[in-house]
Design a protein around this motif. Structure first.
Motif, PDB file in Angstrom:
ATOM      1  N   GLU A 117      26.428   8.114   2.381  1.00  0.00           N
ATOM      2  CA  GLU A 117      27.177   7.712   3.217  1.00  0.00           C
ATOM      3  C   GLU A 117      27.895   6.238   3.070  1.00  0.00           C
ATOM      4  O   GLU A 117      29.012   6.095   2.821  1.00  0.00           O
ATOM      5  CB  GLU A 117      26.619   7.263   4.762  1.00  0.00           C
ATOM      6  N   LYS A 118      26.828   5.358   2.212  1.00  0.00           N
ATOM      7  CA  LYS A 118      27.673   3.933   1.846  1.00  0.00           C
ATOM      8  C   LYS A 118      28.205   4.309   0.719  1.00  0.00           C
ATOM      9  O   LYS A 118      29.291   3.287   0.483  1.00  0.00           O
ATOM     10  CB  LYS A 118      26.321   3.278   1.728  1.00  0.00           C
ATOM     11  N   GLN A 152      32.055   4.929   0.912  1.00  0.00           N
ATOM     12  CA  GLN A 152      32.530   3.929   1.611  1.00  0.00           C
ATOM     13  C   GLN A 152      32.817   2.545   0.823  1.00  0.00           C
ATOM     14  O   GLN A 152      33.385   1.654   0.996  1.00  0.00           O
ATOM     15  CB  GLN A 152      32.063   3.338   2.927  1.00  0.00           C
TER      16      GLN A 152
END
Length: 456
Positions: free
Chosen positions: A324-325, A328
């Motif tokens: 997820e990170k 981003q």
């Protein structure tokens, strides 16, 4: 549930049909081509740099050059006529365009060269031989699996940074990618699962497969016991996970009081600080931004309530947070991860395959994660604590429906034979399931949800 993608996944099908001699030949050709590409890029770049050493004073203005010849003489020099007809504004524009093109060519060359250099930081162990991977599925199943890319992921407990040839694989995962929808499902296979793990018909804990046969032996065990067609793997150790989390600036996790204060949590932090030369503090109860050592300690912990089942859940949560990170993150962070972590990864994936996967990274979506076997009974077999699938055949049927959307899958004769042997050794069958985390089961509204899957 997504239905099986019938579009042929040519990358996997061709790979399996190649003979050992053809694969060796292809590997040599790819290596030669890669070297030639690097040499050509370096040559072109060197040539551009050399040419730029010339003091280019720019074009002379024909209007200022006293060209006083008549029309007849001009016709004798048609090759130059077009040039002379350009206006001063047109010449300036052409010069700017040529400069921009030259800069773009240099940037593209540098980018390609940098990409090749980055990819070469990964420890490529070479392709696994499909003929040695116990892919025992029939043609119908092969066709069904062609719409998916299945990759084994091994987290090694070897206590020695950078060693990927041996060690128990305390984290065993299967990432299944739907090539059409780009949906990814992540399966944690419990390390203590009682299965057939070696060529010698040895039945014991699954994590012994890597210790006894390396990556090839571990992939072979997954294929043989679960009717899969895995031909590629990625192996990492504690250091790789910790550095990835640090490069991302940490990930947010929640520790229970039991998890934060457990003696093993503190021991793991101390051990990794000594191994990595870091100075991480002990985690505290509650939600917190964890550094690499703290996050890895969280993923390793197995002595609290839930035992190894809870640990695999923690491991999948950490992976989910990292994915997820990363999606981003900016280019600088991605570059830092590549520089820090790529040298700590070993894989059978070739550079072209890595690029193919990387090109779709923003489209991939981790839709769900689960622990496996879904149906099991923690029991002692031959005096050792095991996770017994009840039965393996039933679990494989559920696995193929969960991952590939196949209803009423018929396991291979190999899986049925292994399932019968496990039932004979353990004395446990379908009616002896003590833990049921079947993600396909429709649960009643009042039925508590099991915490073994993240259900992204």
């Amino acid at each position: 549930m997504a239905t099986t993608n019938r579009n042929t996944h040519q990358g996997n099908s061709k790979k399996k049909k190649l003979t050992k001699k053809q694969r060796r030949k292809r590997k040599i050709i790819m290596l030669v081509v890669e070297v030639l590409v690097i040499l050509i890029l370096l040559l072109v770049l060197a040539l551009v740099i050399k040419l730029n050493k010339i003091n280019n004073a720019g074009e002379l203005d024909p209007d200022n050059l006293e060209i006083n010849i008549d029309e007849k003489t001009k016709e004798m020099h048609q090759g130059n006529s077009k040039k002379k007809k350009l206006t001063k504004k047109q010449r300036r524009k052409r010069k700017i365009i040529m400069l921009v093109v030259e800069v773009l060519v240099i940037l593209i060359l540098l980018l390609v060269l940098a990409l090749v250099i980055k990819l070469n930081k990964i420890n490529n162990a070479g392709e696994l031989d499909p003929d040695n991977l116990e892919i025992n599925i029939d043609e119908k199943t092969k066709e069904m699996l062609e719409g998916y890319t299945n990759i084994a992921i091994f987290g090694l407990d070897n206590r020695s940074n950078g060693s990927y040839d041996s060690g128990n694989s305390d984290c065993i995962m299967i990432a299944s990618i739907n090539n059409d929808t780009k949906e990814v499902k992540l399966i944690s296979v419990y390390r203590d699962s009682y299965l057939n793990v070696t060529d010698a018909d040895k039945y014991t804990k699954l994590n012994a497969a890597y210790a006894k046969g390396g990556a090839e032996g571990a992939v072979k065990a997954l294929n043989k016991n679960f009717d899969l067609d895995i031909v590629d793997y990625v192996a990492v150790d504690f250091n790789a996970i910790a550095r990835t989390v640090d490069a991302l600036g940490g990930i947010e996790l929640e520790f229970t009081a039991e998890e934060a204060n457990d003696i093993y949590t503190h021991a793991y932090v101390d051990e990794m600080n000594a191994m990595f030369g870091t100075h991480s503090s002990y985690p505290v109860p509650g939600v917190q931004l964890c550094d690499g050592v703290q996050a890895t300690a969280y993923a390793r912990l197995r002595n609290t309530a839930g035992d190894d089942f809870k640990r695999t859940e923690r491991q999948r949560l950490v992976v989910s947070k990292i994915v997820e990170k990363t999606k981003q993150s900016d280019l600088a962070t991605i570059n830092s991860i590549i520089d820090e972590v790529f040298p700590l990864i070993t894989t059978s994936l070739q550079n072209t395959e890595i690029l193919g996967l990387a090109s779709n990274v923003l489209d991939y979506e981790l839709v769900d994660t689960q622990g496996f076997p879904f149906l099991l009974n923690p029991a002692y077999v031959n005096g050792a604590a095991m996770v017994v699938p009840t039965t393996l055949e039933d679990n494989v049927i559920l696995l193929h429906e969960y991952l590939f959307g196949v209803k009423d899958y018929e396991p291979s004769g190999t899986v049925r034979a292994i399932s019968n042997r496990i039932q004979s050794d353990s004395g446990l069958g379908s009616g002896d399931t003590a833990r049921d985390t079947n993600p396909l089961k429709v649960q009643e509204p009042d039925t508590p949800q099991d915490d073994s899957g993240t259900g992204q």
